[in-house]
Scaffold this active site. Structure first.
Site, PDB file in Angstrom:
ATOM      1  N   ASP A 143      55.970  37.217  41.458  1.00 48.37           N
ATOM      2  CA  ASP A 143      54.577  37.461  41.850  1.00 48.37           C
ATOM      3  C   ASP A 143      54.156  38.906  41.602  1.00 48.37           C
ATOM      4  O   ASP A 143      53.035  39.176  41.177  1.00 48.37           O
ATOM      5  CB  ASP A 143      54.373  37.113  43.328  1.00 48.37           C
ATOM      6  CG  ASP A 143      54.433  35.617  43.585  1.00 48.37           C
ATOM      7  OD1 ASP A 143      54.435  34.854  42.603  1.00 48.37           O
ATOM      8  OD2 ASP A 143      54.489  35.219  44.761  1.00 48.37           O
ATOM      9  N   ASP A 184      51.005  40.200  39.438  1.00 47.84           N
ATOM     10  CA  ASP A 184      49.927  40.985  40.043  1.00 47.84           C
ATOM     11  C   ASP A 184      49.718  42.295  39.300  1.00 47.84           C
ATOM     12  O   ASP A 184      48.579  42.741  39.099  1.00 47.84           O
ATOM     13  CB  ASP A 184      50.233  41.264  41.515  1.00 47.84           C
ATOM     14  CG  ASP A 184      50.181  40.003  42.362  1.00 47.84           C
ATOM     15  OD1 ASP A 184      49.532  39.031  41.931  1.00 47.84           O
ATOM     16  OD2 ASP A 184      50.802  39.989  43.443  1.00 47.84           O
ATOM     17  N   SER A 237      41.610  32.546  48.358  1.00 46.76           N
ATOM     18  CA  SER A 237      43.003  32.981  48.330  1.00 46.76           C
ATOM     19  C   SER A 237      43.123  34.343  49.018  1.00 46.76           C
ATOM     20  O   SER A 237      42.138  35.069  49.167  1.00 46.76           O
ATOM     21  CB  SER A 237      43.506  33.077  46.894  1.00 46.76           C
ATOM     22  OG  SER A 237      42.700  33.971  46.148  1.00 46.76           O
ATOM     23  N   LYS A 296      54.181  35.531  56.190  1.00 44.68           N
ATOM     24  CA  LYS A 296      53.367  34.456  55.625  1.00 44.68           C
ATOM     25  C   LYS A 296      54.288  33.349  55.128  1.00 44.68           C
ATOM     26  O   LYS A 296      55.248  33.612  54.418  1.00 44.68           O
ATOM     27  CB  LYS A 296      52.531  34.986  54.472  1.00 44.68           C
ATOM     28  CG  LYS A 296      51.753  33.891  53.739  1.00 44.68           C
ATOM     29  CD  LYS A 296      51.081  34.428  52.479  1.00 44.68           C
ATOM     30  CE  LYS A 296      50.372  33.317  51.723  1.00 44.68           C
ATOM     31  NZ  LYS A 296      51.298  32.303  51.172  1.00 44.68           N
ATOM     32  N   ARG A 327      43.998  23.195  47.710  1.00 44.20           N
ATOM     33  CA  ARG A 327      43.020  24.246  47.460  1.00 44.20           C
ATOM     34  C   ARG A 327      42.347  24.074  46.098  1.00 44.20           C
ATOM     35  O   ARG A 327      41.162  24.350  45.932  1.00 44.20           O
ATOM     36  CB  ARG A 327      43.676  25.628  47.532  1.00 44.20           C
ATOM     37  CG  ARG A 327      42.667  26.764  47.453  1.00 44.20           C
ATOM     38  CD  ARG A 327      43.313  28.107  47.736  1.00 44.20           C
ATOM     39  NE  ARG A 327      44.104  28.560  46.612  1.00 44.20           N
ATOM     40  CZ  ARG A 327      43.606  29.252  45.576  1.00 44.20           C
ATOM     41  NH1 ARG A 327      42.314  29.545  45.536  1.00 44.20           N
ATOM     42  NH2 ARG A 327      44.375  29.645  44.591  1.00 44.20           N
TER      43      ARG A 327
END
Length: 221
Positions: free
Chosen positions: A32, A36, A81, A114, A135
């Protein structure tokens, strides 16, 4: 040396591929943070060189996990998000925006872990679960109600009577580590591709066309 235009185009191609691997195949090839960082680099270049704007750039869209095998449902309210950061400076800037917005009123920040799963919207009417939607692109998602009904931690009928006649609740569907490890061990023995992580295993399982497979994999919420 790449020109700014060449670099922008290369980043767009690479990010499109990584988006497809992550959201459609549920099989990411980079972590991730790397994704990013690439996205932030592209955003910076597009801001610096607006003449290369492209409405189809990865920066202009939300990652999409819609599966055409399922019927799509429009969300009553968008499913947004979370933002993220790897910079103390950005955290400080967020703190200052909150402080400014509250005009000096005291406040506290709460930090919590999370769950890394896949977002879900659950709709209850008369205390009964009537629809479960992913989603998707934030505006609409896949109707995965039959699969979600196999997840035993999600009530099909609410207890008591202290709830609205109709409401929506959002949360995270996940695969516990013990289940993930056992699943990958089984796939390895059968010489099948391994899941990269529990998040992708949960997302892939939720999109199964066979609810019996979903029930057997021990998802949680």
């Amino acid at each position: 040396m790449e020109s700014p235009q060449e670099k922008i185009e290369r980043l767009r191609r690479e990010l499109d591929e990584h988006n497809y691997n992550y959201y459609v195949l549920n099989a990411p090839t980079i972590d991730d943070r790397t994704f990013d960082e690439m996205m932030h680099e592209l955003q910076g270049l597009e801001e610096t060189f607006p003449q290369y704007f492209d409405p189809n750039s990865p920066t202009q869209r939300v990652g999409n996990d819609i599966n055409r095998s399922f019927s799509q449902v429009e969300h009553r309210y968008p499913m947004l998000s979370l933002s993220n950061t790897y910079s103390i400076e950005e955290v400080s800037a967020f703190y200052e925006r909150v402080r400014s917005g509250l005009m000096g009123e005291d406040f506290e920040l709460v930090g919590e872990l999370k769950y890394d799963g896949t977002s879900i919207s659950l709709i209850y009417e008369g205390g009964r679960l009537v629809r479960a939607v992913t989603r998707g692109d934030g505006t609409r998602g896949d109707d995965v109600t039959e699969n979600v009904k196999t997840i035993r931690s999600i009530p099909l009928q609410l207890r008591g009577n202290d709830y609205p006649d109709s409401f929506e609740i959002r949360g995270e569907i996940l695969m516990p580590w013990a289940v993930f490890d056992a699943l990958n061990k089984e796939r390895e023995e059968q010489e099948e591709p391994l899941f990269a992580n529990p998040r992708n295993a949960a997302a892939g399982t939720l999109k199964s066309q066979n609810s019996a497979v979903v029930a057997a994999r021990g998802l949680d919420a």
